[in-house]
Design a protein around this motif. Structure first.
Motif, PDB file in Angstrom:
ATOM      1  N   ILE A  36       0.809  -1.217   0.000  1.00 34.42           N
ATOM      2  CA  ILE A  36       0.000   0.000   0.000  1.00 34.42           C
ATOM      3  C   ILE A  36       0.842   1.266   0.000  1.00 34.42           C
ATOM      4  CG2 ILE A  36      -0.309   0.047   2.514  1.00 34.42           C
ATOM      5  CD1 ILE A  36      -2.813   1.082  -0.270  1.00 34.42           C
ATOM      6  N   ALA A  37       1.960   1.297   0.698  1.00 29.55           N
ATOM      7  CA  ALA A  37       2.786   2.507   0.713  1.00 29.55           C
ATOM      8  C   ALA A  37       3.326   2.814  -0.687  1.00 29.55           C
ATOM      9  CB  ALA A  37       3.937   2.364   1.707  1.00 29.55           C
ATOM     10  N   THR A  38       3.695   1.764  -1.424  1.00 32.45           N
ATOM     11  CA  THR A  38       4.184   1.958  -2.799  1.00 32.45           C
ATOM     12  C   THR A  38       3.068   2.450  -3.701  1.00 32.45           C
ATOM     13  OG1 THR A  38       5.872   0.249  -2.530  1.00 32.45           O
ATOM     14  CG2 THR A  38       5.231   0.807  -4.783  1.00 32.45           C
ATOM     15  N   GLU A  42       3.199   6.028  -5.546  1.00 38.94           N
ATOM     16  CA  GLU A  42       3.173   6.097  -7.014  1.00 38.94           C
ATOM     17  C   GLU A  42       1.841   6.585  -7.569  1.00 38.94           C
ATOM     18  OE1 GLU A  42       4.305   2.205  -8.306  1.00 38.94           O
ATOM     19  OE2 GLU A  42       6.400   2.429  -7.646  1.00 38.94           O
ATOM     20  N   GLY A  43       0.864   6.795  -6.693  1.00 39.20           N
ATOM     21  CA  GLY A  43      -0.431   7.286  -7.136  1.00 39.20           C
ATOM     22  C   GLY A  43      -1.162   6.331  -8.041  1.00 39.20           C
ATOM     23  N   ARG A  44      -1.180   5.062  -7.680  1.00 39.45           N
ATOM     24  CA  ARG A  44      -1.843   4.066  -8.527  1.00 39.45           C
ATOM     25  C   ARG A  44      -2.469   2.981  -7.664  1.00 39.45           C
ATOM     26  NH1 ARG A  44       0.989  -0.752  -9.173  1.00 39.45           N
ATOM     27  NH2 ARG A  44       3.085  -0.762  -8.258  1.00 39.45           N
ATOM     28  N   ARG A 208      -4.428   8.706  -2.807  1.00 41.29           N
ATOM     29  CA  ARG A 208      -3.569   8.462  -3.961  1.00 41.29           C
ATOM     30  C   ARG A 208      -3.667   7.018  -4.441  1.00 41.29           C
ATOM     31  NH1 ARG A 208       0.064  11.666  -5.688  1.00 41.29           N
ATOM     32  NH2 ARG A 208       1.662  10.054  -6.008  1.00 41.29           N
ATOM     33  N   ALA A 209      -3.940   6.092  -3.541  1.00 41.72           N
ATOM     34  CA  ALA A 209      -4.132   4.694  -3.925  1.00 41.72           C
ATOM     35  C   ALA A 209      -5.607   4.453  -4.228  1.00 41.72           C
ATOM     36  CB  ALA A 209      -3.636   3.764  -2.824  1.00 41.72           C
ATOM     37  N   SER A 210      -6.115   5.242  -5.146  1.00 41.46           N
ATOM     38  CA  SER A 210      -7.517   5.160  -5.550  1.00 41.46           C
ATOM     39  C   SER A 210      -7.638   5.807  -6.912  1.00 41.46           C
ATOM     40  CB  SER A 210      -8.398   5.895  -4.524  1.00 41.46           C
ATOM     41  OG  SER A 210      -9.753   5.879  -4.904  1.00 41.46           O
ATOM     42  N   VAL A 211      -8.552   5.291  -7.729  1.00 43.17           N
ATOM     43  CA  VAL A 211      -8.788   5.852  -9.062  1.00 43.17           C
ATOM     44  C   VAL A 211      -9.895   6.891  -8.960  1.00 43.17           C
ATOM     45  CG1 VAL A 211      -9.481   5.362 -11.427  1.00 43.17           C
ATOM     46  CG2 VAL A 211      -8.065   3.715 -10.170  1.00 43.17           C
ATOM     47  N   LEU A 347       6.534   7.462   4.646  1.00 46.56           N
ATOM     48  CA  LEU A 347       5.543   6.443   4.298  1.00 46.56           C
ATOM     49  C   LEU A 347       5.875   5.079   4.888  1.00 46.56           C
ATOM     50  CD1 LEU A 347       4.569   7.221   0.598  1.00 46.56           C
ATOM     51  CD2 LEU A 347       3.140   7.417   2.638  1.00 46.56           C
ATOM     52  N   GLU A 348       7.007   4.991   5.566  1.00 46.42           N
ATOM     53  CA  GLU A 348       7.297   3.758   6.304  1.00 46.42           C
ATOM     54  C   GLU A 348       6.265   3.547   7.400  1.00 46.42           C
ATOM     55  OE1 GLU A 348      10.897   1.784   9.009  1.00 46.42           O
ATOM     56  OE2 GLU A 348      11.213   3.689   7.949  1.00 46.42           O
ATOM     57  N   TYR A 349       5.669   4.631   7.855  1.00 43.63           N
ATOM     58  CA  TYR A 349       4.663   4.576   8.915  1.00 43.63           C
ATOM     59  C   TYR A 349       3.336   5.121   8.365  1.00 43.63           C
ATOM     60  CZ  TYR A 349       8.860   4.028  11.740  1.00 43.63           C
ATOM     61  OH  TYR A 349      10.053   3.584  12.245  1.00 43.63           O
ATOM     62  N   SER A 350       2.229   4.551   8.825  1.00 49.08           N
ATOM     63  CA  SER A 350       0.936   4.829   8.193  1.00 49.08           C
ATOM     64  C   SER A 350       0.206   6.091   8.642  1.00 49.08           C
ATOM     65  CB  SER A 350      -0.002   3.631   8.402  1.00 49.08           C
ATOM     66  OG  SER A 350      -0.298   3.467   9.785  1.00 49.08           O
ATOM     67  N   PRO A 351       0.419   6.652   9.835  1.00 38.58           N
ATOM     68  CA  PRO A 351      -0.465   7.745  10.270  1.00 38.58           C
ATOM     69  C   PRO A 351      -0.544   8.938   9.327  1.00 38.58           C
ATOM     70  CG  PRO A 351       0.672   6.862  12.172  1.00 38.58           C
ATOM     71  CD  PRO A 351       1.265   6.183  10.964  1.00 38.58           C
TER      72      PRO A 351
END
Length: 386
Positions: A36-38, A42-44, A208-211, A347-351
């Protein structure tokens, strides 16, 4: 002890609900969390592949009956949304737009022909749906939409555009709401129709991880059978939005929970002045305050879930849930980030990712201001929208 133990949340669930929650959590940990972080960076999002996997998991339209849908209870659906959003809000958006907006609209307002044509494929993740309501100048006030559908013999001709549409540029079918000479009506629009185009929105700082897309309709001709026969007026799209908002009531808490868990784990191992960060009073106060708000939000979500299962939930109660739980979740994500210090912007950490995503969740399916006025109207009897 985690917050679910602190509030004994498991005691409020039955065996099936716990099993569904655990299954979705395991899937998220195994298949989604490592990437998910990648995807966010990358916005995809590999949404088509994920949709098929989610279809196999059985969570697309899981709260609907028949047509390949599981017909689970509202709480079970809410818990699935929560586990998806614990990974990322974009993933929960994929699930809720598919199930609670596009599929729900067809299931609740569609003809039998429309249901048979689309719902089994959508439940399996073989077809992706989107929901076209918001426009560039018609967000909080959908009654001001400009997209229109005109009669031409037995057909309809659709013109206009929609903006900020999740799944729009990858969808196989769009549920589109348009102004007609009579009332606002809904249409089931195959995206391979002549006159349909979709443009993906880039350069987002949230989800960003959404279309996310713009839909454009240029003299798009539809047969009369494309009309959703059971929806007339704004009650149709607003009914769908209430379904999606319910998933957010649970879902946002998933982002909050993950943020808190990351912060607690970090505080236990990070040493400051020769002792763990978690041993300091100020850190413990932050953790306790976050845990209490998260637990209170879970109790509210569970209560509203049981009301929904009983068929007695009201739109105002949904607004209370969305207003409170998203507002508190973004506060938790932001506070959790402070415990991580400089590492918290990585982005190693989610908050920080959850906080950025929740900025969108705070806005869509009704802004904080809109839900405040919905509840205010219920309490005072006065309409302050205009």
């Amino acid at each position: 002890m985690d917050t679910t133990e602190l509030y004994a949340i498991d005691s409020l669930l039955d065996d099936e609900e716990r099993a569904i929650r655990d299954t979705v959590r395991d899937f998220g940990d195994r298949e989604l969390r490592p990437h998910i972080a990648t995807w966010f960076d990358e916005g995809r999002l590999p949404a088509r592949d994920l949709a098929r996997e989610l279809g196999k998991l059985g969570i697309l339209g899981m709260h609907l009956d028949g047509y390949g849908c599981a017909g689970t209870g509202s709480v079970a659906y809410g818990l699935a949304c929560q586990e998806m959003e614990a990974v990322d809000s974009g993933l929960r958006s994929l699930v809720s737009v598919q199930g609670s907006l596009a599929m729900y609209a067809i299931h609740h307002y569609g003809s039998e022909e429309q249901k048979q044509a689309w719902l089994p494929r959508m439940a399996a993740g073989e077809a992706i749906g989107c929901f076209g309501l918001t426009e560039s100048d018609a967000g909080s006030n959908p009654a001001s939409m400009r997209t229109n559908a005109k009669r031409d013999g037995a057909d309809w001709v659709l013109n206009g555009s929609k903006l900020w549409i999740t799944n729009g540029s990858i969808a196989d079918v769009a549920v589109v709401w348009a102004r007609t000479d009579d009332r606002i009506r809904g249409f089931v629009v195959p995206t391979d129709s002549t006159g349909f185009s979709a443009n993906e929105i880039q350069q987002k700082l949230s989800l960003r991880a959404s279309v996310t897309s713009e839909l454009v309709f240029e003299d798009l001709r539809l047969p009369g059978s494309a009309l959703l026969p059971e929806a007339a007026g704004l009650g149709g799209p607003l009914g769908c939005l209430n379904e999606a908002r319910f998933g957010i009531i649970f879902g946002a808490l998933g982002a909050a929970r993950d943020s808190l868990e990351v912060a607690v784990d970090y505080a236990r191992t990070r040493e400051v002045f020769d002792k763990p960060l978690s041993a300091y009073q100020l850190t413990q106060k932050k953790i306790v305050d976050m845990a209490v708000e998260l637990g209170n939000g879970m109790l509210l979500a569970m209560h509203l879930g049981r009301l929904k299962e009983a068929g007695t939930i009201t739109p105002e109660q949904v607004s209370v849930g969305k207003l409170n739980n998203v507002r508190k979740s973004i506060e938790i994500a932001r506070e959790a980030r402070t415990i991580l210090g400089a590492n918290g912007i990585s982005l190693e950490y989610s908050p920080i990712r959850h906080a950025a995503n929740l900025e969108s969740v705070l806005t869509y399916e009704g802004t904080t201001e809109v839900h405040t006025l919905v509840v205010g109207r219920a309490l005072t009897g006065e309409n302050a929208f205009s």
